[in-house]
Design an enzyme around this catalytic site. Structure first.
Site, short mmCIF file in Angstrom:
data_model
loop_
_atom_site.label_atom_id
_atom_site.label_comp_id
_atom_site.label_asym_id
_atom_site.label_seq_id
_atom_site.Cartn_x
_atom_site.Cartn_y
_atom_site.Cartn_z
CG HIS A 31 -3.15 -1.12 -6.71
ND1 HIS A 31 -3.48 -0.42 -5.57
CD2 HIS A 31 -3.20 -2.43 -6.36
CE1 HIS A 31 -3.73 -1.28 -4.58
NE2 HIS A 31 -3.56 -2.50 -5.04
NE ARG A 82 -4.28 -1.40 -0.02
CZ ARG A 82 -4.35 -2.49 -0.79
NH1 ARG A 82 -3.33 -2.83 -1.56
NH2 ARG A 82 -5.45 -3.22 -0.81
CD GLU A 125 -3.02 2.98 -5.18
OE1 GLU A 125 -1.85 2.64 -5.03
OE2 GLU A 125 -3.95 2.17 -5.37
P1 NAI Z 1 -1.50 -11.26 5.27
O1 NAI Z 1 -2.50 -10.78 6.29
O2 NAI Z 1 -1.44 -12.69 4.92
O3 NAI Z 1 -0.03 -10.79 5.71
C1 NAI Z 1 0.25 -9.52 6.23
C2 NAI Z 1 1.37 -9.71 7.25
O4 NAI Z 1 1.74 -8.41 7.74
C3 NAI Z 1 0.93 -10.53 8.47
O5 NAI Z 1 1.85 -11.58 8.70
C4 NAI Z 1 0.91 -9.52 9.59
O6 NAI Z 1 1.24 -10.09 10.85
C5 NAI Z 1 1.98 -8.54 9.13
N1 NAI Z 1 1.89 -7.27 9.84
C6 NAI Z 1 0.81 -6.64 10.35
N2 NAI Z 1 1.16 -5.53 11.00
C7 NAI Z 1 2.53 -5.46 10.91
C8 NAI Z 1 3.49 -4.55 11.39
N3 NAI Z 1 3.13 -3.48 12.12
N4 NAI Z 1 4.80 -4.76 11.09
C9 NAI Z 1 5.18 -5.85 10.38
N5 NAI Z 1 4.30 -6.77 9.91
C10 NAI Z 1 2.98 -6.57 10.16
O7 NAI Z 1 -1.78 -10.36 3.97
P2 NAI Z 1 -1.33 -10.67 2.48
O8 NAI Z 1 -2.39 -11.43 1.78
O9 NAI Z 1 0.05 -11.20 2.46
O10 NAI Z 1 -1.33 -9.19 1.86
C11 NAI Z 1 -0.40 -8.23 2.32
C12 NAI Z 1 -0.77 -6.87 1.75
O11 NAI Z 1 -0.57 -6.86 0.34
C13 NAI Z 1 -2.26 -6.49 1.91
O12 NAI Z 1 -2.50 -5.91 3.20
C14 NAI Z 1 -2.44 -5.49 0.82
O13 NAI Z 1 -2.20 -4.18 1.32
C15 NAI Z 1 -1.37 -5.82 -0.21
N6 NAI Z 1 -1.92 -6.31 -1.47
C16 NAI Z 1 -1.59 -5.65 -2.62
C17 NAI Z 1 -2.11 -6.06 -3.84
C18 NAI Z 1 -1.73 -5.40 -5.12
O14 NAI Z 1 -2.36 -5.65 -6.15
N7 NAI Z 1 -0.71 -4.55 -5.16
C19 NAI Z 1 -3.06 -7.16 -3.91
C20 NAI Z 1 -3.28 -7.83 -2.65
C21 NAI Z 1 -2.75 -7.40 -1.47
#
Ligand code: NAI
Length: 337
Positions: free
Chosen positions: A295, A234, A263
């Protein structure tokens, strides 16, 4: 159920219609994004379906609730654009697509890394102009380098696994460490060690108040000189002005972004015949060692198909009063087990 689908592009219509073929919900597509000026379009729709740059703040949610909406369905994983407290207060349920294809985003992050390191974007332009000079195109071997993964959830772990395949040492940083990450032959480290050792930093944590501008001037000065930064998570994770300064000084060796803090005003539209007024963004685009995609990391056939099917299935669950598999809970919004 009547579903108002906002920010609907041609591919959304195609894949949502296909996913809905059996379920038979009534889909109303709107090109417009959901925001204060457009929320009236949703009146009379029990379900509102939105995407990453739609706005579901308290004002919008109140308008939706008073117009008869009872479910907000996100066609994405991130949910930083939804005021979950306001939704709970208004009795609105919120669902997202918890997991569709972590491979889509992780593979895009790798594509960005390879492009920025090996200067593929510059080589592509040069060779089309019959310029086969190599000056300025030198990269480095990924083999043996240290890659830091901030956020070792679904996407971060797939990215880490691919990087391990390249022969990289992988360091992770996460609020909730996972044994699955360590099983990849990676290990956790604090931000100080990451700054000292990482040649590449890739962001995969959600945007929360805690992670907002996690990459700021202080973090950038801690990085190894010439490190590469990849952000497919993000835009708000990165303080863009600080990154511009780090690029100008050479502290940051390259930047590849799929997301940008402002964005919502830019992405998913064609501005090629106008002047973009965002000076910070235009400055970013002027660097030879910066690449931006709009994105699109999620944008694979497999991912879109799963996103649309999961969204329709969530609406069907809601319609029949079943428990919502993908409901967003307020309890621990930054971590899904
Ligand atoms: P997920 O929930 O499986 O993993 C996110 C990880 O971040 C978790 O392990 C969580 O513990 C960790 N986290 C939370 N707060 C934290 C902090 N303060 N410091 C360090 N780590 C922290 O989510 P997933 O599926 O891996 O997605 C991650 C991100 O990717 C989403 O939140 C979204 O913003 C982004 N995304 C981007 C896309 C794109 O098209 N560019 C598409 C899908 C997701």
């Amino acid at each position: 159920m009547k579903i108002a689908v906002f920010s609907a592009r041609a591919y959304d219509r195609q894949f949502m219609n296909a996913a809905n073929a059996m379920a038979g919900h009534q889909l109303c597509f709107f090109d417009a994004s959901l925001e204060r000026d457009t929320c009236a379009l949703a009146a009379g729709h029990e379900v509102v379906c939105i995407f990453v740059n739609d706005t579901a703040d308290a004002f919008v949610l109140e308008a939706l609730a008073s117009g008869g909406t009872r479910l907000v369905a996100l066609r994405c994983t991130g949910f930083n654009n939804v005021d979950l407290k306001a939704a709970a207060r208004l009795g609105l349920k919120v669902v997202r697509v918890v997991s569709y294809s972590p491979y889509s985003v992780a593979e895009h992050a790798v594509a960005l890394l390879l492009t920025i390191n090996r200067k593929i974007h510059r080589a592509y332009n040069r060779t089309r102009d019959s310029n086969f000079e190599l000056d300025g195109l030198m990269g480095f071997d990924l083999y043996g380098k240290t890659v830091a993964v901030i956020g070792t959830g679904r996407i971060g772990r797939v990215f880490a696994k691919i990087m391990r395949g390249f022969g990289c040492e992988v360091l992770g940083h996460d609020k909730y460490p996972s044994t699955e990450f360590e099983a990849l032959g990676a290990r956790y480290a604090d931000l100080a060690e990451i700054g000292a050792k990482a040649d590449i930093l890739s962001l995969h944590c959600p945007l929360t108040p805690e992670t907002h501008h996690i990459v700021n001037a202080e973090m950038l000065t801690r990085l190894k000189r010439g490190a590469l930064l990849i952000n497919t998570s993000r835009g708000g994770l990165v303080q863009t002005e600080a990154v511009v300064e780090a690029l100008k000084s050479g502290q940051l060796g390259g930047l590849a972004l799929d997301v940008y803090e402002q964005e919502a005003d830019l992405f998913y539209r064609d501005w090629s015949s106008t002047v973009v007024s965002d000076d910070v963004f235009e400055r970013l685009l002027s660097f030879p060692n910066v690449i931006v995609t709009g994105h699109q990391a999620f944008f694979t056939r497999e991912a879109i198909s799963t996103i649309c099917q999961t969204t329709i299935d969530s609406v069907s669950e809601f319609a029949s009063g079943r428990a919502l598999t993908n409901e967003l809970c307020l309890a621990s919004p930054d971590h899904e087990p």
